[in-house]
Motif scaffolding. Structure first.
Motif, mmCIF file in Angstrom:
data_model
loop_
_atom_site.group_PDB
_atom_site.id
_atom_site.type_symbol
_atom_site.label_atom_id
_atom_site.label_comp_id
_atom_site.label_asym_id
_atom_site.label_seq_id
_atom_site.Cartn_x
_atom_site.Cartn_y
_atom_site.Cartn_z
ATOM 1 N N ASP B 171 0.811 -1.222 0.000
ATOM 2 C CA ASP B 171 0.000 0.000 0.000
ATOM 3 C C ASP B 171 0.842 1.268 0.000
ATOM 4 O OD1 ASP B 171 -2.488 -1.214 -0.099
ATOM 5 O OD2 ASP B 171 -2.560 -1.501 2.070
ATOM 6 N N GLY B 173 2.427 2.988 -2.250
ATOM 7 C CA GLY B 173 2.109 3.960 -3.299
ATOM 8 C C GLY B 173 0.824 4.708 -2.994
ATOM 9 N N LYS B 174 -0.216 3.946 -2.671
ATOM 10 C CA LYS B 174 -1.512 4.547 -2.345
ATOM 11 C C LYS B 174 -1.395 5.521 -1.180
ATOM 12 C CE LYS B 174 -5.008 1.635 -1.734
ATOM 13 N NZ LYS B 174 -5.598 0.281 -1.499
ATOM 14 N N LEU B 177 0.378 8.764 -2.328
ATOM 15 C CA LEU B 177 -0.489 9.544 -3.214
ATOM 16 C C LEU B 177 -1.607 10.206 -2.400
ATOM 17 C CD1 LEU B 177 -0.665 7.042 -6.222
ATOM 18 C CD2 LEU B 177 0.649 9.178 -6.101
ATOM 19 N N THR B 212 6.674 5.621 -13.634
ATOM 20 C CA THR B 212 5.220 5.496 -13.535
ATOM 21 C C THR B 212 4.727 6.184 -12.262
ATOM 22 O OG1 THR B 212 5.379 3.382 -14.692
ATOM 23 C CG2 THR B 212 3.302 3.857 -13.576
ATOM 24 N N PHE B 213 5.520 6.043 -11.207
ATOM 25 C CA PHE B 213 5.166 6.711 -9.953
ATOM 26 C C PHE B 213 5.226 8.234 -10.109
ATOM 27 C CE2 PHE B 213 6.387 7.881 -5.447
ATOM 28 C CZ PHE B 213 5.113 7.734 -4.951
ATOM 29 N N THR B 215 4.384 9.909 -12.777
ATOM 30 C CA THR B 215 3.104 10.280 -13.400
ATOM 31 C C THR B 215 1.990 10.348 -12.358
ATOM 32 O OG1 THR B 215 3.676 9.285 -15.531
ATOM 33 C CG2 THR B 215 1.345 9.520 -15.051
ATOM 34 N N LEU B 216 1.914 9.322 -11.517
ATOM 35 C CA LEU B 216 0.833 9.252 -10.537
ATOM 36 C C LEU B 216 0.960 10.361 -9.488
ATOM 37 C CD1 LEU B 216 0.742 5.376 -10.204
ATOM 38 C CD2 LEU B 216 -1.030 6.836 -11.218
ATOM 39 N N ALA B 219 -0.128 13.678 -10.996
ATOM 40 C CA ALA B 219 -1.587 13.744 -11.099
ATOM 41 C C ALA B 219 -2.214 14.007 -9.734
ATOM 42 C CB ALA B 219 -2.133 12.450 -11.690
#
Lengths: 264, 264
Positions: B171, B173-174, B177, B212-213, B215-216, B219
């Motif tokens: 978890d 990354g979540k 973010l 990729t991280f 980009t996230l 955002a």
């Protein structure tokens, strides 16, 4: 995450030629390659020549399902080819697609509801693709009112929020991501899917933009995509995104794909 | 979007060797390459050997600013090297970093406030990096209470929400973010920056996960990043993400970078 493999599409030259010459090998190779790369559904599009779309679509259905065991996504806006193909399928297919256009709604929605099909619904109506998220949501709400009235459960509906080219509308990406988030919030049981490639129309290095857009759409709540799963850079960014979003328990899919050498 | 170039870092072997031998050419080449690739700040880290960090950091400051015109980001957790370097800089630098640890807060925050520096603040305290977003937000709120009390404007503060490895916490990354989104909402004038690479620690194909991280995180609201801007795949995904998020008017930066051949 449901991947709809996009490669068996009669608007592509090589597929159109294979359909005309009834070259089953070409079609079967496309089917197998996409399934090996993780496709959950195979989109089957017989091209747009109305005089033989029906027999072509039926041939594609037979050709694919005689060779592989996979769910099909029957891709047509016309009821005759869909009705004929629905008689031939082994498993209940997905249908691609309805929109807010009354003719498509009246022609295709009853077929999907009657057969219990999963159904893709495009966020456009007779006025075209609404430019703003608000207007696109209005179209989506109207469609969902009708799919519910016809007894299609929300779980079987896949909204395609649609994406305009960023080259002509700099806010196109933001708008579509906003639509995705709002559909997820307002209709939590409805799925979101999308063909991505229009986002980069008219720009250089399109594949880079397309795969970055995939990451952003997944983070916004998209849970399906109409892509070429055999494209390594698309597959790897899908796996990396799911990994980061906590959708890959114990990093299993990611590390397995790395080990298998399927990534770029 | 502010890019902090990370390459002049004494914990890297080649940089450590250049510092020991006072090889200015190596350092200047790293500075120029990063600026050419769009760095807004250059992070300057003299390594962590306390007995000569101060003279090494001062040498790095002189070496870089005699060769190029760029804002520096003085990277140290200790007040002595920072105080010495602050006396030598041509332009008010950024400082990297404080955290919720009382010693760093007491030592470094007053320096940053006194000199009007931009300041990176890590979301950790004496207990380490909190695992949950809620706890990390608590640390961030405590730090911002203090930066405000010391007169540092929110616009000069760069919160690093920190990222744990996904290999050890699925978890991670979540969580990060989520921290980014909540800081943006609660403290709209505060910036967010981050070193990304820890996200992929222990996993294969780390660069794929890191970009990729990026980009996230963009955002979610991150508006700065501590990266190697000379890495073409990192630069291209940054440009593509900004393009899709509507942060690249008339697609100018993206198409210019494509034409220049700077992308991979």
């Amino acid at each position: 995450m449901k991947i709809i493999g996009e490669k068996i599409n009669g608007t592509r030259k090589s597929v159109a030629a294979a359909i005309v010459t009834r070259n089953a090998e070409v079609i079967i190779a496309l089917a197998k390659a996409q399934i090996e790369c993780g496709a959950d559904f195979l989109d089957i599009n017989a091209g747009s020549t109305p005089d033989h779309e029906t027999e072509d679509l039926v041939w594609l259905v037979h050709t694919v399902q005689n060779a592989v065991n996979v769910k099909l996504c029957l891709d047509s806006s016309r009821p005759e080819p869909l009705r004929a193909a629905l008689k031939e399928v082994n498993q209940t297919p997905m249908i691609n697609s309805i929109s807010g256009e009354p003719k498509r709604l009246n022609d295709v929605l009853p077929l999907a509801a009657e057969h219990g099909c999963e159904l893709i619904a495009l966020a456009l109506d007779e006025g075209g693709i609404p430019k703003t998220a608000d207007k696109r949501l209005e179209v989506i709400r109207s469609m969902i009112k009708l799919t519910r009235e016809q007894g299609l459960p929300d779980e079987k509906l896949y909204i395609d929020p649609l994406i305009l080219s960023i080259a002509t509308d700099g806010d196109a990406g933001k708008t579509t991501l906003d639509v995705i988030r709002r559909v997820c919030e307002e209709f939590p049981r409805v799925h979101i899917t999308m063909g991505l490639s229009n986002v980069s129309f008219g720009l250089p290095k399109r594949a880079l933009i397309n795969r970055t857009f995939l990451t952003l759409a997944l983070a916004a709540g998209m849970d399906s995509a109409i892509i070429d799963p055999t494209e390594p850079t698309m597959r790897e960014i899908l796996l990396a995104t799911q990994l980061i979003l906590g959708q890959d328990r114990f990093c299993r899919n990611y590390t397995k794909a790395c080990r298998s050498g399927l990534l770029s």
